[in-house]
Design a protein around this motif. Structure first.
Motif, mmCIF file in Angstrom:
data_model
loop_
_atom_site.group_PDB
_atom_site.id
_atom_site.type_symbol
_atom_site.label_atom_id
_atom_site.label_comp_id
_atom_site.label_asym_id
_atom_site.label_seq_id
_atom_site.Cartn_x
_atom_site.Cartn_y
_atom_site.Cartn_z
ATOM 1 N N ALA A 174 -3.906 2.753 -2.124
ATOM 2 C CA ALA A 174 -5.054 3.144 -2.931
ATOM 3 C C ALA A 174 -4.910 2.786 -4.387
ATOM 4 C CB ALA A 174 -5.573 4.613 -2.858
ATOM 5 N N LEU A 175 -3.648 2.873 -4.865
ATOM 6 C CA LEU A 175 -3.199 2.557 -6.205
ATOM 7 C C LEU A 175 -3.109 1.204 -6.632
ATOM 8 C CD1 LEU A 175 -0.526 5.217 -6.743
ATOM 9 C CD2 LEU A 175 -2.677 5.236 -7.973
ATOM 10 N N GLY A 176 -2.858 0.222 -5.441
ATOM 11 C CA GLY A 176 -3.330 -1.218 -5.740
ATOM 12 C C GLY A 176 -2.040 -1.939 -5.078
ATOM 13 N N ALA A 177 -1.241 -1.422 -4.253
ATOM 14 C CA ALA A 177 -0.155 -1.934 -3.458
ATOM 15 C C ALA A 177 -0.704 -3.089 -2.688
ATOM 16 C CB ALA A 177 0.827 -0.963 -2.564
ATOM 17 N N ARG A 178 -0.180 -4.373 -2.759
ATOM 18 C CA ARG A 178 -0.670 -5.461 -1.820
ATOM 19 C C ARG A 178 -0.552 -5.300 -0.486
ATOM 20 N NH1 ARG A 178 0.740 -10.842 -0.366
ATOM 21 N NH2 ARG A 178 2.878 -10.286 -0.844
ATOM 22 N N LYS A 179 0.744 -4.768 0.065
ATOM 23 C CA LYS A 179 0.719 -4.420 1.450
ATOM 24 C C LYS A 179 1.544 -3.016 1.505
ATOM 25 C CE LYS A 179 1.188 -9.070 3.245
ATOM 26 N NZ LYS A 179 2.193 -10.186 4.094
ATOM 27 N N THR A 180 1.458 -2.317 2.775
ATOM 28 C CA THR A 180 1.989 -1.140 2.813
ATOM 29 C C THR A 180 2.600 -1.001 4.274
ATOM 30 O OG1 THR A 180 0.144 0.058 3.630
ATOM 31 C CG2 THR A 180 0.703 0.055 1.303
ATOM 32 N N VAL A 181 3.763 -0.617 4.697
ATOM 33 C CA VAL A 181 4.165 -0.322 5.895
ATOM 34 C C VAL A 181 4.628 1.250 5.791
ATOM 35 C CG1 VAL A 181 6.551 -1.349 5.109
ATOM 36 C CG2 VAL A 181 5.768 -1.111 7.678
ATOM 37 N N ALA A 182 4.684 1.892 7.151
ATOM 38 C CA ALA A 182 5.123 3.081 7.403
ATOM 39 C C ALA A 182 5.863 3.220 8.747
ATOM 40 C CB ALA A 182 3.925 4.265 7.452
ATOM 41 N N ARG A 183 6.942 4.020 8.654
ATOM 42 C CA ARG A 183 7.758 4.317 9.790
ATOM 43 C C ARG A 183 7.270 5.527 10.425
ATOM 44 N NH1 ARG A 183 14.052 5.997 10.283
ATOM 45 N NH2 ARG A 183 14.005 6.120 12.421
ATOM 46 N N ILE A 184 6.863 5.250 11.855
ATOM 47 C CA ILE A 184 6.395 6.506 12.332
ATOM 48 C C ILE A 184 7.398 6.784 13.854
ATOM 49 C CG2 ILE A 184 4.114 5.924 11.966
ATOM 50 C CD1 ILE A 184 3.784 4.520 14.683
ATOM 51 N N ASP A 185 6.896 8.099 14.476
ATOM 52 C CA ASP A 185 7.647 8.624 15.679
ATOM 53 C C ASP A 185 6.781 8.999 16.810
ATOM 54 O OD1 ASP A 185 10.384 8.567 14.412
ATOM 55 O OD2 ASP A 185 9.448 10.355 13.019
ATOM 56 N N ASN A 186 5.437 8.571 16.575
ATOM 57 C CA ASN A 186 4.426 8.725 17.701
ATOM 58 C C ASN A 186 3.967 7.341 18.119
ATOM 59 O OD1 ASN A 186 2.248 9.481 19.180
ATOM 60 N ND2 ASN A 186 1.374 10.934 17.688
#
Length: 447
Positions: free
Chosen positions: A88-100
């Motif tokens: 939302a702030l403007g990062a071009r790409k985002t990635v998140a580590r998950i456990d589900n």
């Protein structure tokens, strides 16, 4: 290129060292000052003591100008929220580590890109995939299907029974031969071989071939006496073990040995397959292993959270006659020791996940990046653009940088091995094996 990593745990620290070493502008955020102090002293990365879900902190860290935001804290909710804020702030790409696993289940709607999370990383899924690939072929240390299986990369330990020892590769891997040896790991050294190089006893060789020639490869390396894997024992009932249980072929029988009784009950709830059995006990107990018929087990997989325990358990299993052993070794410092002890296949979730994250930093024509930690090498698929450098001459005349080799390509949906006379064409997908060469430099040859 500006990167922000949220979470100074094992994966965050590993990524920081990897990416900072390649001259990225990298910032590491964590709310624990002690963890950050250790990182800052060991690699060239900017650190920030703050909550990864703080709007002000992410603004101050420069999320608006970041090319990639990576959230790898131990808490998946924090990671998803943090990545969404960064986007939302403007990062071009985002990635998140998950456990589900539900969040990446292909049968369910993918709602997270709408929330600002471009990609999700579940390391245990990647680890299970590598484990299953290894179990399918007991005589192979690692297997990687390239171009959806049109080509196959096999890592095989050479023994004295191999037919190809001490013969120059120019006499083994000609243009019409059904395989190429793209790399050799010899002791602590990795060699991208030339025509005059030979294969020696004890080498770990990386073969590129097609599926129909896998039996031929097995014959020439002298592995025909290895039994196919039918019975598997897993020590440790972690999330990777659950993913292995859910994806193991029906023709294999799996026993998961777990010390914690409550976890055993939970495993029975999570896994409901006729070919999977949950056993309460200690996988290091030799009497238990004998009772569970380890003598008729073809593969032993150690997935506890302790690298030393996993290594020792695999050594004990080998003494009991198990030929295929797999050890989860999360401590990178122990990997070389595990290799020297001839453990077999080594799994490190951080390094596996790092390959998937690293791919997001490359151009759109680069896909399927994998780090082979045992060979200190990278493999990636490159889509060849019109008028790119690699289309101008046959491969032998391209003057490729030392440390890279082209193992094969996909053309019109068919996998082809590459020789020196091969002329690469626009639209081809090319498999590149590189040692000590930055993939970002290689991609310039294909664009």
């Amino acid at each position: 290129m500006k990167l922000i990593i949220a979470g100074a745990g094992d994966m965050g620290v590993h990524l920081s060292k990897l990416l900072a070493g390649e001259n990225f502008d990298c910032t590491l955020i964590d709310d624990d000052n002690e963890r950050l102090a250790d990182v800052g002293a060991n690699c060239d990365v900017m650190t920030m003591v703050a909550s990864p879900t703080s709007l002000r902190a992410l603004s101050d860290a420069g999320a608006a100008e970041s090319d990639l935001y990576i959230a790898v804290t131990p808490d998946e909710t924090t990671n998803i929220t943090s990545a969404a804020i960064a986007k939302a702030l403007g990062a071009r790409k985002t990635v998140a580590r998950i456990d589900n696993f539900e969040y990446i289940d292909p049968t369910l709607p993918d709602v997270f890109p709408k929330m600002g999370v471009d990609s999700m990383i579940y390391p245990e899924v990647f680890a299970a995939r590598d484990i299953i690939n290894g179990l399918k072929m007991s005589w192979v240390r690692q297997r990687w299907d390239v171009f959806d299986g049109e080509l196959v990369l096999l890592a095989i330990k050479m023994r004295t029974c191999s037919q190809i020892l001490d013969t120059p590769l120019k006499d083994l891997c000609g243009p019409d031969d059904p395989y190429h040896i793209v790399a050799i790991k010899r002791g602590n050294e990795t060699v991208i071989p030339g025509g005059w190089d030979t294969v020696e006893d004890g080498d770990l060789c990386y073969f590129m071939t097609t599926k129909e020639y896998i039996p031929y490869i097995r014959q020439i390396v002298g592995k025909e006496d290895y039994d196919d894997v039918r019975n598997v024992m897993v020590m440790g009932g972690d999330k990777a073990a659950v993913r292995v249980a859910h994806t193991i072929p029906e023709y294999m029988n799996l026993k998961i040995i777990e010390r914690d009784e409550a976890r055993c009950y939970r495993l029975n709830e999570l896994i409901n397959k006729r070919n999977v059995m949950i056993i309460h006990g200690d996988g290091r107990d030799m009497s238990l292993l004998r009772d569970e018929n380890i003598a008729n087990t073809q593969a032993f997989v150690a997935l506890t959270g302790n690298a030393e325990t996993n290594i020792l358990a695999c050594l004990a299993a080998k003494r009991r006659g198990v030929r295929k052993t797999v050890a989860q070794v999360e401590n990178v410092d122990y990997i070389s020791m595990a290799e020297s002890l001839d453990i077999g296949t080594i799994i490190n979730k951080k390094i596996i996940a790092a390959g998937h994250i690293y791919q997001m930093l490359l151009a759109n024509n680069v896909s399927n990046v994998k780090f082979f930690m045992t060979a200190n090498a990278d493999v990636a698929e490159f889509l060849v653009a019109e008028n790119s450098k690699v289309t101008r001459k046959p491969v032998k005349d391209l003057g490729l940088p030392k440390g890279i080799t082209i193992g094969g390509l996909l053309r019109d949906g068919h996998g082809l091995l590459v020789s020196g006379n091969t002329q690469i064409q626009p639209g081809d997908s090319v498999m590149v094996f590189s040692h000590d060469v930055n993939l970002r430099k290689i991609e310039k040859l294909f664009t």
